[in-house]
Design an enzyme around this catalytic site. Sequence first.
Site, PDB file in Angstrom:
ATOM      1  N   HIS A 277      33.002  41.741  45.011  1.00  0.00           N
ATOM      2  CA  HIS A 277      33.385  40.416  45.844  1.00  0.00           C
ATOM      3  C   HIS A 277      34.158  40.685  46.981  1.00  0.00           C
ATOM      4  CE1 HIS A 277      37.279  40.952  42.996  1.00  0.00           C
ATOM      5  NE2 HIS A 277      37.616  40.781  44.310  1.00  0.00           N
TER       6      HIS A 277
ATOM      7  N   HIS B 193      40.844  41.429  50.847  1.00  0.00           N
ATOM      8  CA  HIS B 193      40.294  42.772  50.206  1.00  0.00           C
ATOM      9  C   HIS B 193      38.859  42.621  49.945  1.00  0.00           C
ATOM     10  CE1 HIS B 193      41.635  40.542  46.421  1.00  0.00           C
ATOM     11  NE2 HIS B 193      40.253  41.316  45.864  1.00  0.00           N
TER      12      HIS B 193
ATOM     13  N   GLU C 242      40.020  46.998  46.196  1.00  0.00           N
ATOM     14  CA  GLU C 242      40.212  46.840  44.909  1.00  0.00           C
ATOM     15  C   GLU C 242      38.853  47.769  44.170  1.00  0.00           C
ATOM     16  OE1 GLU C 242      39.594  42.801  43.531  1.00  0.00           O
ATOM     17  OE2 GLU C 242      40.600  43.306  41.540  1.00  0.00           O
TER      18      GLU C 242
HETATM   19 CO    CO Z   1      39.536  40.829  43.951  1.00  0.00          CO
END
Ligand code: CO
Length: 134
Positions: A7, A79, A130
């Site tokens: 994502h 992010h 991430e």
């Molecule tokens: Co995230």
Amino acid sequence: MITKFNHVAIVVPDLYAAARKYEKILGAKVSSISDYSEHGVSVVFVELENTKIELMHPYGNNSPIKKFLEKNSGGAIHHICLEVKDIKSCCKNLKLHGITILGDEEPKNGAHNKPVIFLHPKDFYGTLIELQQE
Ligand code: CO
């Protein structure tokens, strides 16, 4: 090591308005608002066929994204999240290469209940990454 794009997370000043915008103007399928008190964020998931967008807003007073929203009051990409097969071996390899893992360098359960780590943006061209266990 990295396998899939999971994502992109975007911090927004008004979660409800942002969700409606994605829904009404872009015709996206959006979730309702979920509050994650332990992570200090409220999130709306924009579901796409091949990935998702997470619209985030600070939750509570100690939110880790509070300052980010103050600096980027109109909203901004926060992010990206990439998947890895084995996050522990990934951590070792990153440390070998001098990459800074945020926090205490140990994987923590993220918003999707899978172990995650965050890599310092200075090491990856200004992008907070991430890494999430598959
Ligand atoms: Co995230």
